[in-house]
Motif scaffolding. Structure first.
Motif, PDB file in Angstrom:
ATOM      1  N   PRO A 367       0.878  -1.283   0.147  1.00  0.00           N
ATOM      2  CA  PRO A 367       0.087  -0.088  -0.115  1.00  0.00           C
ATOM      3  C   PRO A 367       0.816   1.302  -0.004  1.00  0.00           C
ATOM      4  O   PRO A 367       1.877   1.262   0.497  1.00  0.00           O
ATOM      5  CB  PRO A 367      -0.831  -0.142   1.173  1.00  0.00           C
ATOM      6  CG  PRO A 367      -0.610  -1.535   1.790  1.00  0.00           C
ATOM      7  CD  PRO A 367       0.770  -2.024   1.291  1.00  0.00           C
ATOM      8  N   GLN A 368       0.481   2.157  -0.700  1.00  0.00           N
ATOM      9  CA  GLN A 368       1.061   3.581  -0.796  1.00  0.00           C
ATOM     10  C   GLN A 368       0.281   4.594  -1.082  1.00  0.00           C
ATOM     11  O   GLN A 368      -0.615   4.543  -1.727  1.00  0.00           O
ATOM     12  CB  GLN A 368       2.429   3.445  -2.049  1.00  0.00           C
ATOM     13  CG  GLN A 368       3.230   4.489  -2.045  1.00  0.00           C
ATOM     14  CD  GLN A 368       4.251   4.275  -2.976  1.00  0.00           C
ATOM     15  OE1 GLN A 368       4.398   3.272  -3.491  1.00  0.00           O
ATOM     16  NE2 GLN A 368       5.030   5.261  -3.412  1.00  0.00           N
ATOM     17  N   ARG A 369       0.349   5.788  -0.196  1.00  0.00           N
ATOM     18  CA  ARG A 369      -0.583   6.891  -0.292  1.00  0.00           C
ATOM     19  C   ARG A 369       0.158   8.037  -1.147  1.00  0.00           C
ATOM     20  O   ARG A 369       1.341   8.066  -1.202  1.00  0.00           O
ATOM     21  CB  ARG A 369      -0.739   7.265   0.854  1.00  0.00           C
ATOM     22  CG  ARG A 369      -2.140   6.547   1.484  1.00  0.00           C
ATOM     23  CD  ARG A 369      -2.617   7.250   2.919  1.00  0.00           C
ATOM     24  NE  ARG A 369      -3.351   6.205   3.534  1.00  0.00           N
ATOM     25  CZ  ARG A 369      -4.739   6.335   3.360  1.00  0.00           C
ATOM     26  NH1 ARG A 369      -5.480   7.182   2.411  1.00  0.00           N
ATOM     27  NH2 ARG A 369      -5.619   5.308   3.857  1.00  0.00           N
ATOM     28  N   ASP A 370      -0.712   9.066  -1.657  1.00  0.00           N
ATOM     29  CA  ASP A 370      -0.081  10.156  -2.302  1.00  0.00           C
ATOM     30  C   ASP A 370       0.949   9.794  -3.231  1.00  0.00           C
ATOM     31  O   ASP A 370       2.110  10.055  -3.138  1.00  0.00           O
ATOM     32  CB  ASP A 370       0.254  11.154  -1.400  1.00  0.00           C
ATOM     33  CG  ASP A 370      -1.052  11.546  -0.809  1.00  0.00           C
ATOM     34  OD1 ASP A 370      -2.112  11.932  -1.495  1.00  0.00           O
ATOM     35  OD2 ASP A 370      -1.138  11.740   0.645  1.00  0.00           O
ATOM     36  N   LEU A 383      -1.949   9.210  -8.045  1.00  0.00           N
ATOM     37  CA  LEU A 383      -2.918   8.444  -7.569  1.00  0.00           C
ATOM     38  C   LEU A 383      -3.110   8.849  -5.888  1.00  0.00           C
ATOM     39  O   LEU A 383      -1.865   9.003  -5.319  1.00  0.00           O
ATOM     40  CB  LEU A 383      -2.500   6.855  -7.554  1.00  0.00           C
ATOM     41  CG  LEU A 383      -2.382   6.342  -9.043  1.00  0.00           C
ATOM     42  CD1 LEU A 383      -1.778   4.828  -9.209  1.00  0.00           C
ATOM     43  CD2 LEU A 383      -3.974   6.341  -9.687  1.00  0.00           C
ATOM     44  N   ARG A 384      -4.298   8.790  -5.278  1.00  0.00           N
ATOM     45  CA  ARG A 384      -4.369   9.064  -3.921  1.00  0.00           C
ATOM     46  C   ARG A 384      -3.997   7.746  -3.111  1.00  0.00           C
ATOM     47  O   ARG A 384      -3.353   7.958  -2.021  1.00  0.00           O
ATOM     48  CB  ARG A 384      -5.654   9.502  -3.706  1.00  0.00           C
ATOM     49  CG  ARG A 384      -6.062  10.811  -3.872  1.00  0.00           C
ATOM     50  CD  ARG A 384      -7.627  10.993  -3.666  1.00  0.00           C
ATOM     51  NE  ARG A 384      -7.820  11.407  -2.262  1.00  0.00           N
ATOM     52  CZ  ARG A 384      -9.121  11.289  -1.800  1.00  0.00           C
ATOM     53  NH1 ARG A 384      -9.957  11.041  -2.625  1.00  0.00           N
ATOM     54  NH2 ARG A 384      -9.250  11.366  -0.447  1.00  0.00           N
ATOM     55  N   VAL A 414       5.871   5.924  -7.618  1.00  0.00           N
ATOM     56  CA  VAL A 414       6.842   6.801  -6.723  1.00  0.00           C
ATOM     57  C   VAL A 414       6.106   7.520  -6.102  1.00  0.00           C
ATOM     58  O   VAL A 414       5.041   7.858  -6.366  1.00  0.00           O
ATOM     59  CB  VAL A 414       7.883   7.332  -7.728  1.00  0.00           C
ATOM     60  CG1 VAL A 414       8.618   6.280  -8.663  1.00  0.00           C
ATOM     61  CG2 VAL A 414       7.209   8.177  -8.708  1.00  0.00           C
ATOM     62  N   PRO A 415       6.637   8.082  -4.972  1.00  0.00           N
ATOM     63  CA  PRO A 415       6.139   8.936  -3.992  1.00  0.00           C
ATOM     64  C   PRO A 415       5.865  10.232  -4.899  1.00  0.00           C
ATOM     65  O   PRO A 415       6.813  10.681  -5.657  1.00  0.00           O
ATOM     66  CB  PRO A 415       7.052   9.062  -2.994  1.00  0.00           C
ATOM     67  CG  PRO A 415       8.095   7.989  -2.812  1.00  0.00           C
ATOM     68  CD  PRO A 415       8.020   7.490  -4.391  1.00  0.00           C
ATOM     69  N   ARG A 416       4.778  11.128  -4.401  1.00  0.00           N
ATOM     70  CA  ARG A 416       4.793  12.278  -5.115  1.00  0.00           C
ATOM     71  C   ARG A 416       5.711  13.342  -4.377  1.00  0.00           C
ATOM     72  O   ARG A 416       5.798  13.352  -3.183  1.00  0.00           O
ATOM     73  CB  ARG A 416       3.164  12.839  -4.811  1.00  0.00           C
ATOM     74  CG  ARG A 416       2.810  13.800  -5.803  1.00  0.00           C
ATOM     75  CD  ARG A 416       1.304  13.761  -6.349  1.00  0.00           C
ATOM     76  NE  ARG A 416       0.693  14.403  -4.835  1.00  0.00           N
ATOM     77  CZ  ARG A 416      -0.569  14.016  -4.819  1.00  0.00           C
ATOM     78  NH1 ARG A 416      -1.322  13.349  -5.487  1.00  0.00           N
ATOM     79  NH2 ARG A 416      -1.124  14.654  -3.673  1.00  0.00           N
ATOM     80  N   GLU A 417       6.401  13.965  -5.155  1.00  0.00           N
ATOM     81  CA  GLU A 417       7.505  14.717  -4.494  1.00  0.00           C
ATOM     82  C   GLU A 417       7.087  15.807  -3.679  1.00  0.00           C
ATOM     83  O   GLU A 417       7.383  16.307  -2.610  1.00  0.00           O
ATOM     84  CB  GLU A 417       8.576  15.478  -5.663  1.00  0.00           C
ATOM     85  CG  GLU A 417       9.535  14.592  -5.844  1.00  0.00           C
ATOM     86  CD  GLU A 417       9.944  14.731  -7.404  1.00  0.00           C
ATOM     87  OE1 GLU A 417       9.707  15.731  -8.175  1.00  0.00           O
ATOM     88  OE2 GLU A 417      10.462  13.393  -7.655  1.00  0.00           O
TER      89      GLU A 417
END
Lengths: 419, 129
Positions: A367-370, A383-384, A414-417
């Motif tokens: 799972p990964q947010r933002d 993606l949220r 990838v994480p949103r910067e």
């Protein structure tokens, strides 16, 4: 008595949601001779036992039950003059030049020729042997889907006091179903620290009926020589090993397992198709064609889907591409390899072509947010939230690939910067 | 009287944890939702929680011994058990067409129970003797 023709444009292996949609896709592409083969006595596959609602929200914009969803496609397929339906039969072999050997009670042993073949065999449930639960081998241990078929179609109750191992959606649905039928469900026990089923099912199948969900818990021993008598449950440590010092016993006469699905690819392996070890299904091109020319694959036999709507969408495309090939329309070969990168477990199809719009399905590892879904340097989609149990759908426009001259593209999450 | 209700939104995979502050019978505040859909869900769930009910009834002379049915509309959540039990001893006879009304006005809800598949007839009455 079913009268079979000697030659079909498209032969479809399996009459579940994937096979039915593939037939519709092939018909829409202009094919006049299509054959669907299924081993059951009626079409619809697993949808016939999924009597709960929640199907069709994407495709029909309404909430249907499984049998209702199947009915729409069965009606469509029956109303088409060019589609033959063969039940209680199965396919023994397919040769590289697409001669198909069939066997069934109404046809005997028959060989027919096919312009193209669509594999739509679906999936099978993982059973007790796959996780090696210690204990006796009594009656009363079965997969959740088998119990679903017994209760919803055959009119049999699997037991009275039921423990459910694994939090897959079928297990959650059966917890509610058996409660409504008067059984007592002791709880759902999941080895992972998170639930594998949809939140919606946790709320409507467990919370509504006060059925406990025990996370990070597994079955340490199954008791009972002839029939299940009780089960020993234990919390697991970070290494997923049961902590026996903290174990406890629960009386039950039935254990349901809801621990995942495996694509049913015996036929694919017999054909020596190139397989993807992660999805458990064949490797396919952007037209959903396998490594054997003229053989296509779609639905759960290709990779496990979480919504039937996605199965339908994918299978209609597979059927249409198979139909095109059978009518002699060839498309350019794929020239771009698609690779799973950061936090991507797999993506399907495995190769791409810049000559048309392409649908890619993928799953994340954790799972990964933002985060951002990134295709090489060409496409970014914010993606949220991504979670492993929810498939991600990405549409790639041809313009994007026409600017790419390499041979390999990577998909990363990838994480949103700025987050 | 003030009270607080905890809810998990089921409208999308986000699964927002929501807190509803209730005064008497009115909702004074909803927290934790990240979109408007969650607000509507929380209100409905608090005021009049409803569910679709799917179950089966016995079916004589059919291809299968059970016919799947559902409530044509969502029923009050609290009545799920009662309605399911009231269907336990009901039996229909094949053939049945999809959408056919099996029970009208189930348990006084003014909602019908309908068949969710067509059930062809296969066994003849004489075969059962």
């Amino acid at each position: 008595m079913t009268v079979l023709q000697a030659h079909y444009d498209v032969v479809i292996v399996g009459g579940g949601p994937a096979g039915l949609a593939a037939a519709v896709g092939a018909r829409d592409s202009g094919c006049g001779r299509i054959l669907i083969v299924d081993r059951e006595k009626e079409m619809g596959g697993i949808l016939n036992q999924c009597i709960h609602s929640g199907f069709g929200l994407h495709n029909f914009k309404e909430e249907l039950t499984g049998p209702e969803y199947a009915d729409r496609f069965i009606r469509r397929v029956r109303s088409e003059p060019g589609i033959d339906i063969l039940s209680e039969s199965f396919i023994l072999d397919i040769s590289p030049d697409l001669r198909v050997t069939l066997m069934g009670s109404s046809i005997g042993l028959v060989e027919i020729r096919a312009g193209a073949v669509v594999l739509a065999m679906g999936a099978r449930e993982r059973a007790r042997g796959a996780i090696r639960t210690p204990g006796y081998r009594p009656a009363g241990v079965m997969t959740a889907g088998l119990a679903q078929r017994m209760v919803n179609m055959e009119g049999l109750l699997p037991g009275k006091r039921i423990a459910i191992l694994g939090s897959g959606d079928i297990g959650l649905i059966m917890a509610r179903r058996l409660t409504l039928e008067g059984c007592e469900v002791t709880g759902v026990y999941e080895i992972m620290p998170y639930c594998n089923g949809l939140t919606r099912n946790v709320v409507q199948c467990l919370k509504d009926f006060d059925i406990p969900l025990h996370l990070s818990t597994t079955m340490a021993f199954i008791h009972g020589r002839d029939r299940v008598q009780k089960v020993t449950l234990a919390p697991v440590a970070d290494d997923c090993q049961p902590q026996l010092a903290k174990a406890w016993d629960v009386d039950c006469d039935t254990i349901l397992m809801s621990i995942g699905l495996i694509p049913e690819n015996e036929l694919s392996r017999q054909l020596r198709l190139q397989m993807d070890p992660i999805t458990g299904g064949p490797r396919v091109s952007s037209t959903l064609e396998t490594s054997l020319p003229g053989v296509f694959a779609c639905g759960n036999v290709l990779h496990i889907h979480d919504l039937v709507d996605y199965v339908t969408e994918e299978s209609m495309r597979a059927g249409a591409f198979a139909g095109e090939l059978a009518q002699g329309r060839r498309r350019p070969q794929d020239n771009i390899e698609l690779q799973a990168g950061d936090n991507v477990r797999y993506c399907v199809p495995h190769t791409l072509s810049p000559d048309r719009e392409i649908s890619v399905y993928l799953r994340c590892i954790r799972p990964q947010r933002d985060c951002i879904l990134r295709l090489g340097n060409f496409l970014e989609k914010p993606l949220r939230l991504v979670i492993p149990s929810e498939m991600i759908h990405l549409t790639i426009k041809p313009e994007i690939l026409q600017r790419f001259y390499g041979t390999t593209l990577r998909i990363d999450i990838v994480p949103r910067e700025d987050a | 009287m003030k009270s607080q209700i905890e809810l998990v939104c089921i409208c999308c995979p986000m699964g927002c944890q929501m807190q509803l502050h209730v005064e008497g019978r009115a909702i004074s505040e909803i927290e934790g939702n990240t979109c408007k859909i969650g607000l509507n869900y929380a209100r409905q769930e608090c005021i009049d929680p409803r569910r679709m009910l799917s179950t089966t009834v016995a079916c004589k002379n059919g291809l299968w011994p059970r016919l799947p049915v559902k409530t044509a509309e969502a029923i009050p959540k609290a009545m799920m058990g009662e309605i399911a039990r009231s269907l336990h001893f009901l039996a229909v006879t094949a053939p049945v067409e999809i959408g056919a009304v099996i029970v009208e006005n189930i348990c006084g809800t003014s909602i019908n129970v309908v068949a969710t598949r067509s059930m062809p007839k296969v066994k003849l009455e004489a075969d059962n003797n």
